[in-house]
Design a protein around this motif. Structure first.
Motif, mmCIF file in Angstrom:
data_model
loop_
_atom_site.group_PDB
_atom_site.id
_atom_site.type_symbol
_atom_site.label_atom_id
_atom_site.label_comp_id
_atom_site.label_asym_id
_atom_site.label_seq_id
_atom_site.Cartn_x
_atom_site.Cartn_y
_atom_site.Cartn_z
ATOM 1 N N VAL A 18 44.270 -36.379 6.275
ATOM 2 C CA VAL A 18 43.459 -37.366 6.860
ATOM 3 C C VAL A 18 43.986 -38.938 6.948
ATOM 4 N N GLY A 19 44.696 -39.202 5.851
ATOM 5 C CA GLY A 19 45.111 -40.387 5.833
ATOM 6 C C GLY A 19 44.507 -41.068 4.583
ATOM 7 N N VAL A 20 44.985 -42.314 4.247
ATOM 8 C CA VAL A 20 44.767 -42.819 2.892
ATOM 9 C C VAL A 20 44.698 -44.268 2.975
ATOM 10 N N SER A 21 43.597 -44.966 2.347
ATOM 11 C CA SER A 21 43.441 -46.355 2.148
ATOM 12 C C SER A 21 44.531 -47.229 1.069
ATOM 13 N N VAL A 22 45.470 -48.107 1.563
ATOM 14 C CA VAL A 22 46.463 -48.461 0.695
ATOM 15 C C VAL A 22 46.100 -50.118 0.612
ATOM 16 N N PHE A 23 46.295 -50.386 -0.849
ATOM 17 C CA PHE A 23 46.005 -51.813 -1.043
ATOM 18 C C PHE A 23 47.141 -52.694 -0.790
ATOM 19 N N ASP A 24 46.788 -53.716 -0.016
ATOM 20 C CA ASP A 24 47.588 -54.705 0.550
ATOM 21 C C ASP A 24 47.609 -56.067 -0.551
ATOM 22 N N ALA A 25 48.595 -56.219 -1.209
ATOM 23 C CA ALA A 25 48.540 -57.267 -2.112
ATOM 24 C C ALA A 25 48.379 -58.780 -1.437
ATOM 25 N N LYS A 26 49.012 -58.810 -0.236
ATOM 26 C CA LYS A 26 49.054 -60.014 0.437
ATOM 27 C C LYS A 26 47.706 -60.450 0.808
ATOM 28 N N THR A 27 46.907 -59.526 1.386
ATOM 29 C CA THR A 27 45.725 -59.681 1.759
ATOM 30 C C THR A 27 44.600 -59.483 1.022
ATOM 31 N N SER A 28 44.973 -58.899 -0.306
ATOM 32 C CA SER A 28 43.855 -58.596 -1.067
ATOM 33 C C SER A 28 42.820 -57.694 -0.719
ATOM 34 N N SER A 29 43.306 -56.831 0.189
ATOM 35 C CA SER A 29 42.393 -55.650 0.773
ATOM 36 C C SER A 29 42.946 -54.467 1.107
ATOM 37 N N PHE A 30 42.067 -53.366 1.229
ATOM 38 C CA PHE A 30 42.555 -52.167 1.506
ATOM 39 C C PHE A 30 42.784 -51.998 3.019
ATOM 40 N N GLU A 31 43.910 -51.304 3.465
ATOM 41 C CA GLU A 31 44.350 -50.990 4.582
ATOM 42 C C GLU A 31 44.324 -49.457 5.012
ATOM 43 N N PHE A 32 43.911 -48.983 6.043
ATOM 44 C CA PHE A 32 43.595 -47.507 6.148
ATOM 45 C C PHE A 32 45.144 -47.085 6.906
ATOM 46 N N ARG A 33 45.585 -46.039 6.484
ATOM 47 C CA ARG A 33 46.875 -45.412 7.170
ATOM 48 C C ARG A 33 46.819 -43.991 7.671
ATOM 49 N N PRO A 34 46.369 -43.860 8.761
ATOM 50 C CA PRO A 34 45.933 -42.631 9.272
ATOM 51 C C PRO A 34 47.004 -41.530 9.070
ATOM 52 N N VAL B 134 37.064 -41.476 5.172
ATOM 53 C CA VAL B 134 38.178 -41.819 4.127
ATOM 54 C C VAL B 134 37.421 -42.921 3.551
ATOM 55 N N ASP B 135 37.288 -42.977 1.782
ATOM 56 C CA ASP B 135 36.688 -44.012 1.152
ATOM 57 C C ASP B 135 35.300 -44.308 1.742
ATOM 58 N N GLY B 136 34.535 -43.618 2.412
ATOM 59 C CA GLY B 136 33.259 -43.887 2.772
ATOM 60 C C GLY B 136 33.189 -44.494 4.202
ATOM 61 N N THR B 137 34.317 -44.807 4.746
ATOM 62 C CA THR B 137 34.546 -45.058 6.180
ATOM 63 C C THR B 137 34.733 -43.869 6.989
ATOM 64 N N THR B 138 34.151 -44.027 8.119
ATOM 65 C CA THR B 138 34.354 -42.714 9.081
ATOM 66 C C THR B 138 35.126 -43.231 10.321
ATOM 67 N N TYR B 139 36.216 -42.386 10.811
ATOM 68 C CA TYR B 139 37.041 -42.799 11.803
ATOM 69 C C TYR B 139 37.102 -41.631 12.815
ATOM 70 N N GLU B 140 36.784 -42.141 14.100
ATOM 71 C CA GLU B 140 36.882 -41.013 15.116
ATOM 72 C C GLU B 140 38.081 -40.663 15.490
ATOM 73 N N LEU B 141 38.164 -39.166 15.772
ATOM 74 C CA LEU B 141 39.617 -38.812 16.285
ATOM 75 C C LEU B 141 39.801 -38.842 17.602
ATOM 76 N N PRO B 142 41.188 -38.762 18.175
ATOM 77 C CA PRO B 142 41.227 -39.007 19.471
ATOM 78 C C PRO B 142 40.727 -38.087 20.411
ATOM 79 N N GLU B 143 40.535 -38.333 21.816
ATOM 80 C CA GLU B 143 40.343 -37.387 22.808
ATOM 81 C C GLU B 143 41.356 -37.084 23.795
ATOM 82 N N PRO B 144 41.674 -35.885 24.100
ATOM 83 C CA PRO B 144 41.303 -34.563 23.463
ATOM 84 C C PRO B 144 41.692 -34.370 22.186
ATOM 85 N N PHE B 145 40.927 -33.514 21.447
ATOM 86 C CA PHE B 145 41.484 -33.224 19.949
ATOM 87 C C PHE B 145 41.221 -31.835 19.855
#
Length: 191
Positions: A103-119, A154-165
Motif C-alpha cells: 500500500v505504501g508508507v509514510s516517510v519522514f522528511d527532515a527538511k520539512t519535519s513532516s511525513f510524506e506518503f509514498r504510494p 496508511v497511518d490513519g489516513t485514507t487514500y482512494e485508489l485510481p479508477e478503473p481499479f
C-alpha cells in the motif's frame, strides 16, 4: 419482455443509428471486441480467459487465475493493461513482503519535519498479484482492503485508489501445500 415491448418500438423498425441506447451498446461492444482481439493477439489459444478478464474489468471486479506455471497468467495482466492504456504494476508475494510494500508508507522528511506518503504498487489501475495465497494474513489483508473498498489506509489516513481499479491475483495449484489460505467472505453483516 423484449426491447420492443419495453420501448414501444418494433425491433425491425429500429436501426442501431436511430436509437441512442442501441448505438451506445453497439459502440461499447465494438470497443470490447477490439480489446479482446488485441489481448488475444498476445495470448494465443486462451480466448475464454481473455473475455472473462475484460468482462471482469468492465464490471468493476477482480480476477483470481489459478493455473500451472508458464501458461501466461502474468502476460494476461500486462496485455490487458496495455490494451486499455492503464497503469500496471506487479506485486510478487514473497516471504518477506510487508503490508507497507503493497500500500505504501509514510516517510519522514527532515527538511520539512513532516511525513510524506509514498504510494505503493497498489496505486496502479491494474495490479497483478502473483502467488496471492503464499503469504501471511496481514499482507493479504492490505490487499483485501484495497480490493473491497477501493482505498487503502496508511497511518490513519485514507487514500482512494485510481479508477478503473482491478486486481488480477494468480496462484499455482502446486503451491497449495504450506500456504496461507485466503479468508472466506462473511455472509453476515455486523451491526
Amino acid at each position: 419482455m423484449d426491447l420492443g415491448t419495453r420501448t414501444g418500438l418494433d425491433r425491425q423498425d429500429v436501426g442501431v443509428a436511430e436509437h441512442p441506447v442501441l448505438a451506445e451498446a453497439s459502440v461499447a461492444a465494438a470497443v470490447l471486441e477490439r480489446i479482446v482481439a488485441n489481448i488475444a493477439s498476445v495470448l494465443k489459444g486462451n480466448e475464454e480467459a481473455v473475455r472473462l478478464s475484460v468482462t471482469c474489468l468492465v464490471a468493476g471486479g477482480h480476477l483470481l487465475v489459478e493455473d500451472v506455471p508458464g501458461v501466461g497468467k502474468t502476460s494476461l495482466g500486462k496485455a490487458l493493461s496495455a490494451s486499455v492504456a492503464c497503469r500496471h504494476r506487479r506485486i510478487q508475494f514473497t516471504s518477506d513482503l510487508l503490508p507497507s510494500d503493497v500500500v505504501g508508507v509514510s516517510v519522514f522528511d527532515a527538511k520539512t519535519s513532516s511525513f510524506e506518503f509514498r504510494p505503493g504498487p497498489i496505486f496502479a489501475n491494474i495490479v497483478l498479484v502473483t502467488r496471492s495465497t503464499g503469504r501471511p494474513p496481514k499482507t493479504q489483508s492490505a490487499l483485501l482492503e484495497a480490493m473491497e473498498e477501493r482505498q487503502v489506509t496508511v497511518d490513519g489516513t485514507t487514500y482512494e485508489l485510481p479508477e478503473p481499479f482491478m486486481v488480477i491475483a494468480t496462484q499455482n495449484p502446486l503451491e497449495h501445500e504450506g500456504t496461507f489460505p485466503l479468508p472466506r467472505a462473511s455472509s453476515t453483516a455486523s451491526s
